[in-house]
Design an enzyme around this catalytic site. Structure first.
Site, PDB file in Angstrom:
ATOM      1  N   TRP A 319       0.847  -1.203   0.000  1.00  0.00           N
ATOM      2  CA  TRP A 319       0.000   0.000   0.000  1.00  0.00           C
ATOM      3  C   TRP A 319       0.885   1.258   0.000  1.00  0.00           C
ATOM      4  CZ3 TRP A 319      -0.191   4.034   3.505  1.00  0.00           C
ATOM      5  CH2 TRP A 319      -1.262   4.925   3.378  1.00  0.00           C
ATOM      6  N   HIS A 320       2.026   1.170   0.692  1.00  0.00           N
ATOM      7  CA  HIS A 320       2.864   2.359   0.832  1.00  0.00           C
ATOM      8  C   HIS A 320       3.488   2.805  -0.476  1.00  0.00           C
ATOM      9  CE1 HIS A 320       2.463   1.547   5.123  1.00  0.00           C
ATOM     10  NE2 HIS A 320       2.795   2.807   5.288  1.00  0.00           N
ATOM     11  N   GLY A 321       3.812   1.877  -1.336  1.00  0.00           N
ATOM     12  CA  GLY A 321       4.427   2.310  -2.581  1.00  0.00           C
ATOM     13  C   GLY A 321       4.639   1.154  -3.531  1.00  0.00           C
TER      14      GLY A 321
END
Lengths: 477, 335
Positions: A319-321
Site C-alpha cells: 500500500w505504501h508504494g
C-alpha cells in the site's frame, strides 16, 4: 495545497471566517467546495478522480440497500473502481516493469508503454476511506447515505485528505451529518496541535531529513554512517507523519470535527505488536478490520494464522508504494510481529516485562523498528542488498566519527520528541509527578500553559526551521 | 492562543540583544533581509586575469566545468593554455556569474576576444536561482560590500506577497539573526565538544567534506536534474534579471559576450523535448541578445552531442569531445 504555506493560511482564514456564520447545511457545502479547492490547487484534474470514487461509492451504497439481492455485485463495483484507480495511477508502471523484467530474463525483449501520469496526492488514503463505507454498508453495519453533499464531504474533508488519518464512515460521516457548535476549548487545543505539528515538521523532520538525505545520497556509506542515516530517517518519518496528523486534527477542530489519534508514542512501544497499535493507527486498524479479520485473523491453526498475519503486512507494505522495498518492509514487520508473539507464547513471557526490564523491552523494540526503516527508505534493490551486508569491519578511519556526528546531530534535533515520549512513558507508568501535573491543568491554568507552549513553539519554529523544506513523506503514497 | 503564537516570538529580539549585542548589517543584498557575517571579497582572480591576459574567458557553473577543457581548448586555439581563463564555480547561478563578470573580469581591465557564459534553459533570468541558503555563501567571495544593482533586481523579484510577508516577519522578529547564533550552536555542539582542538576540528570538517563531495555521491544525486522553470516569461523576467546589467557592462567596455545554452540530457541521439513555453522563452532570449549585440549559441539538437557523451544528468563525461565540437561550432571566435 500544503499546510505550511501562506496560501493555506489565507485559505484557512477565509473558510473558517465564513464557516461559523452559516447554518449546518451551508457549512457542509462550504467545506465541500473548500476541500475541492484545496485538493485541486496544483492539479485541478485530481478532483475528477476523487469525484469518480465518490460517485461510485455513493451509488453502490444506495444500490446495496435498494437491491439486497445483488449487494455482492455492488460491492465488487466499488472495489473494482477504487482499487482499479489505485492500480492504474500507483501500480501500473510497477507491474509493467516487472513483467518486462521477467520476460527479459526469459530472453523475450518487449518494450511495453509506461504511463506518464502524476500520482494524485492522497489517493491511497481517500480510496481506503471510501471503501470502508461500502464495506460497512455491505456488512449491514451502517445505513447507506442519501445526501450526496454529506457523503462527498466525508470523502473529501480537506484537513486530513492528503495524508490521513483515515477516518471511518461510522466516525466522520456521523460528524458531518450532525450540527456543530463553536467550541473555544476545542479550537484552543487545535492551535496547540497545529503549532506542535508545525514544529515537528519544520524543525525536527526537515532538519533530520537533511541528514538522512545526505547519508542516502552516498554511493558507499560506511556502516556507522548508514545506520546514523537510518536513525535520522526513523526520527524524520515519525516527526513528519505525526506532524501532518496533528495539524490535520488541529485544523479539523476549528471546524468542530474530531479526527482520530493516529500516533500514540510509537517509539515507546514494548513489542512490535504494540508498535502497530501506536503507529499510523488509522491504517493499522483499517488493515485489521478489512484485510486481516476477513482473511481469518488468528483462526485456522498456527500456520494459517501466521500466513494471514504476514499477508496482511505484505499488503500493508505494498500500500505504501509500488516498489519491492515496501513489500520487504511489510514482510519484515509481519515476521517480527509473528516471531515475537510466538516466542512470547512459547516462553510464557508477560506482555510487559516487569520492573526495569520494561525499559530493555522498549529499547529492543525501538532497535528493531529503527532497523526496519532501512527497507522503507532505500528504494534501490542494489543498494539495499549492499547495505544489509555492510559490516563495521569495513569502516575506514575517520568514518565512525562521521557516523557518530550524524547520529548525535539527529538525536539533538529529535530531543523534543524524546522528551515528549518520556513524558508519555512516565504517564503510562503512573509516575506521580506527571499525573499530578496533568490533574492540575484545568481551566485558566491549562489555557495559560497552552498559550505559553504555543508561543515558545512558534518562536522556536521561526528560528530553527530548516532552510531546506522537504515535502511531507506520506504525500508520495 | 493565536495572539501568543504571534506575540511571543517578539521576545527573540531581546535574546538577540543579549547574545550578539548590536546586530550586524544586512550585507550587500539588503533586499534578502539576511543580517549576518559575510566573508570578504576575494581579489585573487583579478590578479590571475591580469597576469594571464587570456583571449577567451568562460563563466559558469558545472555545466561549464564538465564541458570545456581549458588546456585542450588552448592547445586547439593557440600556442599555450593560459589564453583560456575560467571564472567558474559549481552550483552557482546568474547572480554569481554577474558578480564574477563585473568584479573580477571587468575589474581586471583585460580585453579578451570573447567572454562565454554557459547556462541552462531559463537560468539567465532566474534571478533568485542559487542566491540564498548554502548556495548564497559562495556569492560573498565575488561581492563587494555594496552591490546596489544586483540588490535592485533582487528587490524587484521579492515584491510578491509571499516575499513581503516573509520579509516583514524576519524584520519584526529578528529570526535570521537568532538562527545565526542558535542554529550553529545546535549543529556544532557535538563536534566542538568531541574535537576541542581547532586543528582536529578542522581535519574532521575536511574529512566530512571529502566524504560527501560530488565524487562520492550516487550518480542520480550528483546529476542536478532540476528542470527548466516552466513559469518563466522572458519579457516579464528580463527587467528584474542580471542580463541587462551584463549586456550594459559589456557594451561599455567593448567586450564581446557569447551566451551558450547547453543541451540537457538527450535520449540516445534525440534531444529532450521542449515545452511550447520554453521554446517561446528561448526565441525571445535569442532575439534580445541579437538586438543587444551579444552572441548566442545553442547546443540543443547538436548531432555530435548524443547521450553517450553525458555522465550524470546534464553533466558531460567527455570534456575533450565537447571542447572539440564547441571549438568547431564557434570557429570564427577562435581564429
Amino acid at each position: 495545497m500544503i499546510f505550511h504555506s501562506l496560501d493555506f493560511a489565507a485559505f484557512f482564514l477565509v473558510v473558517v471566517s465564513i464557516y461559523w456564520r452559516l447554518p449546518h447545511r451551508g457549512q457542509n457545502l462550504l467545506l465541500l467546495g473548500a476541500s475541492y479547492v484545496f485538493y485541486g490547487w496544483v492539479h485541478p484534474w485530481f478532483v475528477l478522480i476523487m469525484l469518480a470514487s465518490t460517485t461510485v461509492d455513493y451509488w453502490a451504497g444506495q444500490r446495496m440497500e435498494d437491491d439486497p439481492a445483488r449487494t455482492r455485485a455492488y460491492l465488487a463495483a466499488s472495489l473494482a473502481v477504487n482499487l482499479g484507480m489505485l492500480g492504474v495511477f500507483k501500480y501500473f508502471n510497477f507491474f509493467i516493469e516487472n513483467v518486462r523484467d521477467v520476460l527479459g530474463a526469459l530472453g523475450l525483449t518487449v518494450a511495453p508503454p509506461l504511463l506518464e501520469l502524476a500520482l494524485p496526492a492522497g489517493i491511497s488514503f481517500y480510496t481506503f476511506q471510501a471503501l470502508s463505507y461500502t464495506v460497512d454498508v455491505y456488512k449491514g453495519e451502517m445505513a447507506a447515505r442519501r445526501n450526496p453533499i454529506d457523503f462527498a464531504l466525508f470523502v473529501a474533508f480537506f484537513p486530513h485528505l492528503v495524508a490521513g488519518p483515515i477516518m471511518r464512515a461510522k466516525n466522520l460521516l456521523v460528524q458531518v451529518e450532525q450540527p456543530r457548535a463553536w467550541n473555544a476549548t476545542l479550537a484552543r487545543s487545535g492551535v496547540v496541535l497545529v503549532m506542535w505539528g508545525l514544529f515537528k515538521k519544520l524543525v525536527i523532520a526537515d532538519n533530520v531529513g537533511v541528514i538522512a538525505n545526505r547519508v542516502f545520497s552516498q554511493q558507499d556509506p560506511a556502516f556507522e554512517v548508514l545506520w546514523a542515516g537510518v536513525f535520522a530517517f526513523g526520527m524524520q518519518i515519525y516527526a513528519d507523519f505525526s506532524a501532518y496528523s496533528d495539524i490535520a486534527r488541529g485544523v479539523a477542530r476549528w471546524f468542530g470535527f474530531e479526527l482520530v489519534v493516529n500516533f500514540n508514542h510509537p517509539y515507546i512501544a514494548h513489542s512490535p505488536t504494540d508498535f502497530w497499535r501506536r503507529w499510523h493507527i488509522s491504517l493499522s486498524t483499517w488493515f485489521r478490520d478489512y484485510v486481516y479479520l476477513p482473511l481469518g485473523g488468528n483462526r485456522g491453526g498456527a500456520v494459517v494464522a501466521a500466513c494471514t498475519l504476514i499477508t496482511t503486512f505484505l499488503v500493508s507494505g505494498f500500500w505504501h508504494g509500488a516498489s519491492w522495498n515496501y513489500v520487504i518492509w511489510g514482510f519484515y514487520h509481519g515476521l517480527l510481529v509473528w516471531s515475537t508473539r510466538t516466542l512470547g507464547q512459547a516462553l510464557r513471557l508477560p506482555e510487559r516485562w516487569p520492573g526495569p526490564l520494561a525499559l530493555v523491552q522498549v529499547a529492543l523494540t525501538w532497535l528493531a523498528m529503527m532497523a526496519g526503516w532501512l527497507f522503507f527508505r532505500e528504494t534501490s534493490a542494489d543498494f539495499l542488498g549492499h547495505f544489509v551486508r555492510l559490516s563495521p569491519a569495513t569502516t575506514m578511519q575517520g568514518e565512525a566519527a562521521i557516523g557518530l556526528h550524524f547520529f548525535m546531530l539527529a538525536a539533538t534535533w529529535s530531543l523534543p520528541l524524546f522528551l515528549h515520549d518520556l513524558w508519555a512513558l512516565a504517564r503510562e507508568r503512573q509516575v506521580s509527578l506527571v499525573t499530578w501535573t496533568e490533574i492540575q491543568m484545568t481551566g485558566l491554568r491549562l489555557a495559560g500553559v497552552q498559550a505559553a507552549g504555543v508561543g515558545v513553539l512558534a518562536s522556536l519554529t521561526l528560528v530553527l526551521r530548516s532552510t531546506t523544506s522537504l515535502d511531507f513523506i506520506y504525500f508520495a503514497f | 492562543m493565536v495572539a501568543a503564537a504571534f506575540l511571543t516570538p517578539l521576545s527573540i529580539r531581546a535574546f538577540n540583544r543579549a547574545v550578539v549585542g548590536t546586530p550586524p548589517g544586512l550585507g550587500y543584498l539588503p533586499a534578502l533581509e539576511k543580517s549576518g557575517h559575510y566573508r570578504p571579497f576575494d581579489p585573487i582572480q583579478i590578479e590571475k586575469l591580469r597576469h594571464g591576459r587570456p583571449l577567451w574567458v568562460f563563466i559558469g557553473d558545472s555545466m561549464l566545468g564538465t564541458r570545456i577543457d581549458p588546456v585542450y581548448l588552448g592547445e586547439l586555439s593557440a600556442t599555450h593554455d593560459e589564453l583560456v581563463s575560467f571564472l567558474y564555480n559549481p552550483a552557482t547561478g546568474p547572480a554569481w556569474w554577474y558578480l564574477s563578470f563585473k568584479n573580477h573580469f571587468v575589474a581586471s581591465g583585460i580585453a579578451p576576444r570573447a567572454v562565454f557564459v554557459f547556462f541552462r534553459d531559463t537560468n539567465l533570468t532566474d534571478t533568485l536561482f542559487r542566491v540564498e541558503s548554502l548556495y548564497g555563501n559562495v556569492l560573498d567571495e565575488v561581492a563587494h560590500a555594496e552591490e546596489p544593482e544586483l540588490n535592485a533586481v533582487i528587490a524587484a523579484r521579492t515584491r510578491g506577497i509571499r516575499s513581503r510577508v516573509h520579509t516583514a516577519a524576519v524584520r519584526a522578529y529578528g529570526t535570521d539573526l537568532a538562527s545565526g547564533w542558535l542554529e550553529p550552536g545546535i549543529r556544532r555542539w557535538f563536534v566542538n565538544w568531541r574535537f576541542p582542538d581547532p586543528g582536529a576540528r578542522y581535519r574532521f570538517d575536511q574529512s566530512l567534506g571529502e566524504r560527501f563531495d560530488l565524487a562520492n555521491l550516487r550518480s542520480d544525486v550528483a546529476a542536478d536534474l532540476a528542470g527548466p522553470n516552466e513559469a518563466a516569461d522572458f519579457a516579464r523576467d528580463l527587467p528584474s534579471s542580471v542580463l541587462p546589467l551584463m549586456i550594459d557592462l559589456a557594451t561599455q567596455r567593448g567586450v564581446q559576450l557569447c551566451f551558450v545554452r547547453v543541451q540537457r540530457r538527450p535520449r540516445g541521439t534525440v534531444p529532450p523535448p521542449q515545452s511550447p513555453n520554453l521554446l517561446r522563452y528561448v526565441g525571445d532570449l535569442e532575439s534580445y541578445l541579437a538586438a543587444s549585440g551579444a552572441l548566442y549559441h545553442d547546443d540543443w539538437g547538436d548531432p555530435e552531442m548524443p547521450e553517450s557523451i553525458y555522465a550524470d544528468g546534464d553533466h558531460i563525461r567527455n570534456r575533450r569531445h565537447y571542447t572539440d565540437v564547441f571549438r568547431r561550432r564557434l570557429d570564427p571566435l577562435f581564429r
